[in-house]
Each structure stands twice: as structure tokens, then as C-alpha cells.
Design a protein around this motif. Structure first.
Motif, PDB file in Angstrom:
ATOM      1  N   ALA A 108      31.918  42.544  42.650  1.00 17.91           N
ATOM      2  CA  ALA A 108      32.773  43.663  43.072  1.00 17.91           C
ATOM      3  C   ALA A 108      33.646  43.242  44.244  1.00 17.91           C
ATOM      4  N   LEU A 109      33.092  42.442  45.140  1.00 18.50           N
ATOM      5  CA  LEU A 109      33.883  41.949  46.269  1.00 18.50           C
ATOM      6  C   LEU A 109      35.048  41.098  45.775  1.00 18.50           C
ATOM      7  N   ALA A 110      34.787  40.208  44.847  1.00 16.85           N
ATOM      8  CA  ALA A 110      35.852  39.358  44.315  1.00 16.85           C
ATOM      9  C   ALA A 110      36.929  40.187  43.625  1.00 16.85           C
ATOM     10  N   ARG A 111      36.520  41.190  42.820  1.00 14.85           N
ATOM     11  CA  ARG A 111      37.496  42.048  42.144  1.00 14.85           C
ATOM     12  C   ARG A 111      38.355  42.800  43.151  1.00 14.85           C
ATOM     13  N   THR A 112      37.721  43.270  44.209  1.00 18.44           N
ATOM     14  CA  THR A 112      38.454  44.029  45.217  1.00 18.44           C
ATOM     15  C   THR A 112      39.471  43.154  45.944  1.00 18.44           C
ATOM     16  N   LEU A 113      39.074  41.952  46.303  1.00 18.49           N
ATOM     17  CA  LEU A 113      39.996  41.031  46.960  1.00 18.49           C
ATOM     18  C   LEU A 113      41.193  40.735  46.065  1.00 18.49           C
ATOM     19  N   ARG A 114      40.949  40.501  44.797  1.00 18.44           N
ATOM     20  CA  ARG A 114      42.054  40.219  43.865  1.00 18.44           C
ATOM     21  C   ARG A 114      42.970  41.429  43.738  1.00 18.44           C
ATOM     22  N   GLY A 115      42.387  42.629  43.714  1.00 22.35           N
ATOM     23  CA  GLY A 115      43.193  43.832  43.611  1.00 22.35           C
ATOM     24  C   GLY A 115      44.073  44.053  44.828  1.00 22.35           C
ATOM     25  N   ILE A 116      43.539  43.789  46.011  1.00 22.22           N
ATOM     26  CA  ILE A 116      44.311  43.951  47.239  1.00 22.22           C
ATOM     27  C   ILE A 116      45.451  42.947  47.287  1.00 22.22           C
TER      28      ILE A 116
END
Length: 215
Positions: A108-116
Motif C-alpha cells: 500500500a505504501l508503494a502504491r501510494t507513493l506512485r500515486g502521489i
């Protein structure tokens, strides 16, 4: 490659983040500091996202830390243990691009970073909704609309929220009217502060949202 900076003073968490980043091919942990001052003095940037702990011993006010980092041009993702919207909203109103509770996994952290990095925001107080799950999502909000919404639902009066954002009360009312109208256009009627707070809480359990440019 996402260049990630971390502001954290817990050595155990830092070691875990370093080990995790070595396993993710598109995320590079570029620098770790214990304070906001240290990162702002760092010349190794630019960094794509700053992962900010909400519980720094030297800098205990996360909203103030967000304002400093955003003011210096950084995109900020806060990691915290609280799922209380009254605790979350001040940091989001200060301009944070994302908020994750510590019960999320590293995927989830990786997905969030990519989204930002792709231009979105992510506010999650619980497990994020799986892609393709039912739900109408949240409307695209401008930076100012997002800021006034978060300041308002954090418990401030509209006049106090306007002062926090450095705008007039009348301008704040205009932004809030736009926010409500955007929610209604996607089928989510919000009329009162309680309605807005409930909707923000619901938004925070969903995935990444795109924000429009200030017009």
C-alpha cells in the motif's frame, strides 16, 4: 525511479524502510533525516516524495512540518497511527499530499507513493478499496478547495479555517460551496459540517484521488 526522502527518528522503522526499499525496483531511498531542518539543509535532492513521521521528537507538530516542507516545494506523505479524522485533517489542510495509517502494508505504501508522484493524493485511514471495487470515489478538488475542506472538518469554524489558509472568509465560503457542489454532482449529497466530515472519513478508506489544477 521514485526518489524518496524519509524524516523519521525511530531507528527500527528506518532499518525496516531501508530493507523494504531495496526490494522495490522503482523506489530509491535517497536520504533519511531525523528532523525537518536536516532535510531542508540536504542538497542531494530533488526528492519526489518526503515520507514524514507524525511523531518526531524534535518536531512534534505534524501540520507545521507539512507547511514547511510543502512551502519548500516538497510533496509530503504522512505516516501515522491515528485514524481520527480530527487528528488527520490539520495535516491535510496544511497541504500534505497523502496520509497512511501504520496498519497498511508496504504494498500500500508503494502504491501510494506512485500515486502521489503521478499527481494524485491519497488519504487512507484504513485498508484501501481494491481496484475495481464498487463506489463512486471522490470528486477532484483544487488545492484551495482541498485545504478549506480539511481545515473545516478538523473542527475549525469557517472564519478560522480561512485565517489558517490566509484567505478571506468570503473566499473560504466560495471554496466550500464549490466542494459541496462537486460532491453533489457525483451523487454524494453533503450539506452540513457533519455530512462533510463523514464523507471525508469515507474518502479516506478509498484509493488515490486526482486533484484538479487551481483555476
Amino acid at each position: 525511479m521514485i526518489e524518496l526522502a524519509v524524516i523519521e527518528d525511530n531507528r527500527l522503522l528506518i532499518d525496516g524502510l531501508r530493507a523494504w526499499a531495496q526490494t522495490v525496483p522503482d523506489i530509491h531511498l535517497a536520504v533519511v533525516t531525523a528532523t525537518v531542518d536536516e532535510l531542508l539543509r540536504d542538497l542531494s535532492g530533488p526528492h519526489d516524495v518526503v515520507l514524514l513521521s507524525s511523531s518526531l521528537r524534535a518536531d512534534p507538530d505534524p501540520a507545521a512540518n507539512v507547511r514547511r516542507l510543502v512551502g519548500a516545494g516538497h510533496r509530503v506523505l504522512i505516516i501515522d497511527g491515528s485514524a481520527d479524522i480530527s487528528m488527520v485533517a490539520p495535516s491535510l489542510a496544511a497541504g500534505a499530499h497523502g496520509y497512511l495509517t501504520r496498519d497498511h502494508d508496504t504494498a500500500a505504501l508503494a502504491r501510494t507513493l506512485r500515486g502521489i508522484v503521478s499527481g494524485g493524493t491519497s488519504w487512507s485511514l484504513g485498508p484501501t478499496r481494491a481496484p475495481g471495487a464498487s463506489g463512486v470515489g471522490r470528486p477532484p478538488l483544487s488545492e484551495r478547495e482541498h485545504g478549506i475542506l480539511m481545515a473545516y472538518v478538523s473542527g475549525l469554524t469557517l472564519d478560522s479555517a480561512a485565517r489558517r489558509l490566509g484567505i478571506s472568509p468570503e473566499t473560504a465560503r466560495t471554496y466550500l460551496k464549490r466542494v459541496k457542489a462537486k460532491y453533489r454532482r457525483i451523487g454524494l449529497p453533503v450539506y452540513t459540517k457533519l455530512d462533510l466530515a463523514r464523507q471525508v472519513r469515507a474518502d479516506c478508506t478509498e484509493g488515490t484521488s486526482q486533484k484538479t489544477q487551481e483555476g
